[in-house]
Design a protein around this motif. Structure first.
Motif, mmCIF file in Angstrom:
data_model
loop_
_atom_site.group_PDB
_atom_site.id
_atom_site.type_symbol
_atom_site.label_atom_id
_atom_site.label_comp_id
_atom_site.label_asym_id
_atom_site.label_seq_id
_atom_site.Cartn_x
_atom_site.Cartn_y
_atom_site.Cartn_z
ATOM 1 N N ARG A 434 39.865 -36.982 6.847
ATOM 2 C CA ARG A 434 39.083 -35.905 7.470
ATOM 3 C C ARG A 434 39.047 -36.053 8.989
ATOM 4 O O ARG A 434 38.250 -35.372 9.649
ATOM 5 C CB ARG A 434 37.662 -35.927 6.939
ATOM 6 C CG ARG A 434 37.532 -35.383 5.545
ATOM 7 C CD ARG A 434 37.304 -33.851 5.611
ATOM 8 N NE ARG A 434 37.124 -33.322 4.277
ATOM 9 C CZ ARG A 434 36.886 -32.042 4.002
ATOM 10 N NH1 ARG A 434 36.764 -31.148 4.970
ATOM 11 N NH2 ARG A 434 36.780 -31.632 2.771
ATOM 12 N N ILE A 435 39.853 -36.935 9.529
ATOM 13 C CA ILE A 435 39.833 -37.154 10.980
ATOM 14 C C ILE A 435 39.917 -35.806 11.695
ATOM 15 O O ILE A 435 40.554 -34.867 11.200
ATOM 16 C CB ILE A 435 40.995 -38.085 11.411
ATOM 17 C CG1 ILE A 435 40.844 -38.501 12.879
ATOM 18 C CG2 ILE A 435 42.358 -37.461 11.155
ATOM 19 C CD1 ILE A 435 41.850 -39.576 13.316
ATOM 20 N N CYS A 436 39.249 -35.715 12.843
ATOM 21 C CA CYS A 436 39.178 -34.450 13.579
ATOM 22 C C CYS A 436 40.544 -33.786 13.655
ATOM 23 O O CYS A 436 41.517 -34.375 14.096
ATOM 24 C CB CYS A 436 38.654 -34.713 14.983
ATOM 25 S SG CYS A 436 38.710 -33.249 16.019
ATOM 26 N N LEU A 437 40.547 -32.529 13.251
ATOM 27 C CA LEU A 437 41.804 -31.779 13.226
ATOM 28 C C LEU A 437 42.231 -31.371 14.640
ATOM 29 O O LEU A 437 43.396 -31.114 14.894
ATOM 30 C CB LEU A 437 41.527 -30.560 12.354
ATOM 31 C CG LEU A 437 42.604 -29.651 11.886
ATOM 32 C CD1 LEU A 437 42.237 -29.157 10.499
ATOM 33 C CD2 LEU A 437 42.734 -28.468 12.792
ATOM 34 N N GLY A 438 41.262 -31.362 15.549
ATOM 35 C CA GLY A 438 41.586 -30.917 16.911
ATOM 36 C C GLY A 438 41.735 -32.071 17.891
ATOM 37 O O GLY A 438 41.726 -31.846 19.112
ATOM 38 N N GLU A 439 41.890 -33.310 17.376
ATOM 39 C CA GLU A 439 41.916 -34.465 18.287
ATOM 40 C C GLU A 439 42.946 -34.283 19.408
ATOM 41 O O GLU A 439 42.659 -34.527 20.584
ATOM 42 C CB GLU A 439 42.194 -35.764 17.514
ATOM 43 C CG GLU A 439 42.336 -36.946 18.466
ATOM 44 C CD GLU A 439 42.604 -38.288 17.789
ATOM 45 O OE1 GLU A 439 42.673 -38.325 16.539
ATOM 46 O OE2 GLU A 439 42.749 -39.283 18.523
#
Ligand code: HEM
Length: 494
Positions: A434-439
């Protein structure tokens, strides 16, 4: 009704239930934690200053993995990099479910990429990642969009002629415009009344979602939802934004050229049309509206709040600001447009941005996860559907990885040769599936916006640095900096 009256009512109801039902329900073999009361859960053991403080106190007693009852529901807390990684990375699939945030649940109801689960989430995440990577689809890259937006901002800041400003709206406008250009295929002028209304709705909602009353709502939403309060305002705000997105989608339908998608919405509509005969398709209107809303919310508030904390920190520590100016002058000079290639040559600025994110600690208790099956974890049994909070604050402030974590010190991200030093506990974007999709986009924005602003302006505060207070205005789902004034002083004639 006053918040205290709600609490009193909740307390009385809980005590009645306690008398009526006896023992609280037990689940699986959950990690230890403070003893819950029926209905009230651990309310009586909570710190008045909010969830995070309470969790940190429980950690001292129960260790890195413990259970807290938020009202009637048990939530497993993970503290420290090791526990968070063991769950979110080593058992990635199992811990990849998304839990609920009570105050926004009535709006999203499990639709859209942030709050979806199962196949719906996988499909939307895959599509969102691929589509955002594609835009500009052989046209303008995201880097170019950010550079252009930063130049628009510079023009706006020139117009202020060094007068004191609350920077919130500027930072909001530019970060929202990046998402607008990817999702809607257009940017808005900084004085467009519709855009300003939209930004205000986002800002007010993020503040309300992060407020103390939302944390109380998180505990007792099943009961409090019948009464007026913050949750009704959040619902109204998000519905208004959804209607705005709905109108934009309709305009896209009218002008769509399937052979030449211009933005995220076009790409989605094409896919929707392709799968229209499939009743199980996840590409329907509801997922479109709530995915667009998710991207907006996740992509605007986060980066702009980080910029806001960042500039406040530069006002507080002018010597750090001076070192960034020096590095910009050496590597880029006054005229060339900064690009992402400059990052590798600017380790000090990069280290400052890392430290701003660490210290800013934007999402201290993480977004809620949920286990997707019965799970054995560190000798405990966590039943399917149990919520899990990865307490990101505990990694970003872990003294084992960050000496004196309460001190703002960019040098901690530099090695003896002045090169950027990675730190594995630096996880502001979380880790795992679920790591930030917008990193990627967020990191580009933070770097380019910071340096383009500081290439053109010096910043000043009406207050002496020692009087600048860094205490957050809200510290709930989001940690928000206090409101402050700043002047942007042109470094040369325009
Ligand atoms: C400084 C900026 C940002 C920070 C610190 C940040 C942080 C986070 C965190 C902590 C999460 C939760 C991860 C988890 O569930 O464990 C998240 C999720 C997410 N973020 Fe970001 N974010 C930032 C910017 C952005 C931007 C610019 C976008 C969009 C372009 C974005 C889109 C998302 C989405 C869609 C999710 C949900 C992912 C999923 O559930 O699969 N974020 N972010």
């Amino acid at each position: 009704m006053e918040l205290s009256a709600f609490l009193l009512l909740a307390l009385l109801t809980g005590l009645l239930l306690l008398l009526a039902r006896g023992h609280p329900k037990t689940y699986g073999r959950l990690p230890p934690g403070p003893h819950p009361l029926p209905f009230l859960g651990n309310l009586l053991q909570m710190d008045r200053s909010g969830l995070l403080k309470s969790f940190l106190r429980f950690r001292e007693k129960y260790g890195d993995v413990f259970t807290v009852y938020l009202g009637p529901r048990p939530v497993v807390m993970l503290c420290g990099l090791k526990a968070i990684r063991e769950a979110l990375v080593d058992q990635a699939e199992t811990f990849s479910g998304r839990g609920k945030i009570a105050i926004v649940e009535p709006v999203f109801q499990g639709y859209g990429v942030v709050f979806a689960n199962g196949e719906r989430w996988k499909t939307l995440r895959r599509f969102s990642l691929a589509t955002m990577r594609d835009f500009g689809m052989g046209k303008r890259s995201v880097e170019e969009r950010i550079q252009e937006e930063a130049q628009c901002l510079v023009e706006e800041l020139w117009k202020t002629q060094g007068a004191l400003q609350d920077p919130t709206l500027f930072f909001h406008s530019m970060t929202a415009n990046i998402i607008c250009s990817i999702v809607f295929g257009k940017r808005f002028g900084y004085r467009d009344p519709e855009f300003l209304r939209l930004l205000d709705l986002f800002y007010q909602s993020f503040m309300l979602i992060s407020s103390f009353s939302s944390q109380v709502f998180e505990l007792f939403h099943r009961f409090l939802k019948y009464f007026p309060g913050t949750h009704r305002q959040v619902y109204k705000n998000l519905q208004e934004i959804s209607r705005f997105i709905d109108r934009i989608v309709e305009k896209h339908r009218e002008t769509l050229d399937p052979s030449s998608p211009q933005d995220f919405i076009d790409a989605y509509l094409i896919r929707m049309d392709k799968e229209k005969a499939d009743p199980r398709s996840e590409f329907h209107q509801r997922n479109l509206i709530y995915t667009a809303l998710s991207l907006f919310f996740a992509g605007t508030e986060t980066t702009s709040t980080t910029l806001r904390y960042g500039f406040l920190l530069l006002l507080k520590y002018p010597h750090i600001k001076e070192r960034i100016h020096k590095e910009i002058d050496q590597v880029i000079g006054p005229h060339r447009l900064p690009s992402l290639d400059d990052r590798a040559k600017m380790p000090y600025t990069d280290a400052v941005i890392h430290e701003i994110q660490r210290f800013g600690d934007l999402i201290p208790i993480g977004l809620p996860h949920m286990v997707t099956r019965d799970t054995s974890f560190r000798g405990y049994i966590i039943p399917k559907g149990t919520e899990v909070f990865p307490i990101l604050h505990s990694a970003l402030n872990d003294p084992h990885y960050f000496e004196k974590p309460e001190v703002f010190n960019p040098d901690r991200f530099l090695d003896a040769n002045g090169a950027l030093k990675k730190n594995e506990a630096f996880i502001p974007f979380s880790i795992g599936k679920r790591i930030c999709l917008g990193e990627g986009i967020a990191r580009m924005e933070l770097f380019l916006f910071f340096i383009i602003i500081l290439q053109n302006f010096s910043v000043a505060s009406p207050m002496a640095p020692e009087d600048i207070d860094l205490t957050p205005q809200e510290n709930g789902v989001g940690k928000l900096p206090p409101v402050y004034q700043i002047s942007f002083l042109a470094r040369r004639e325009c």
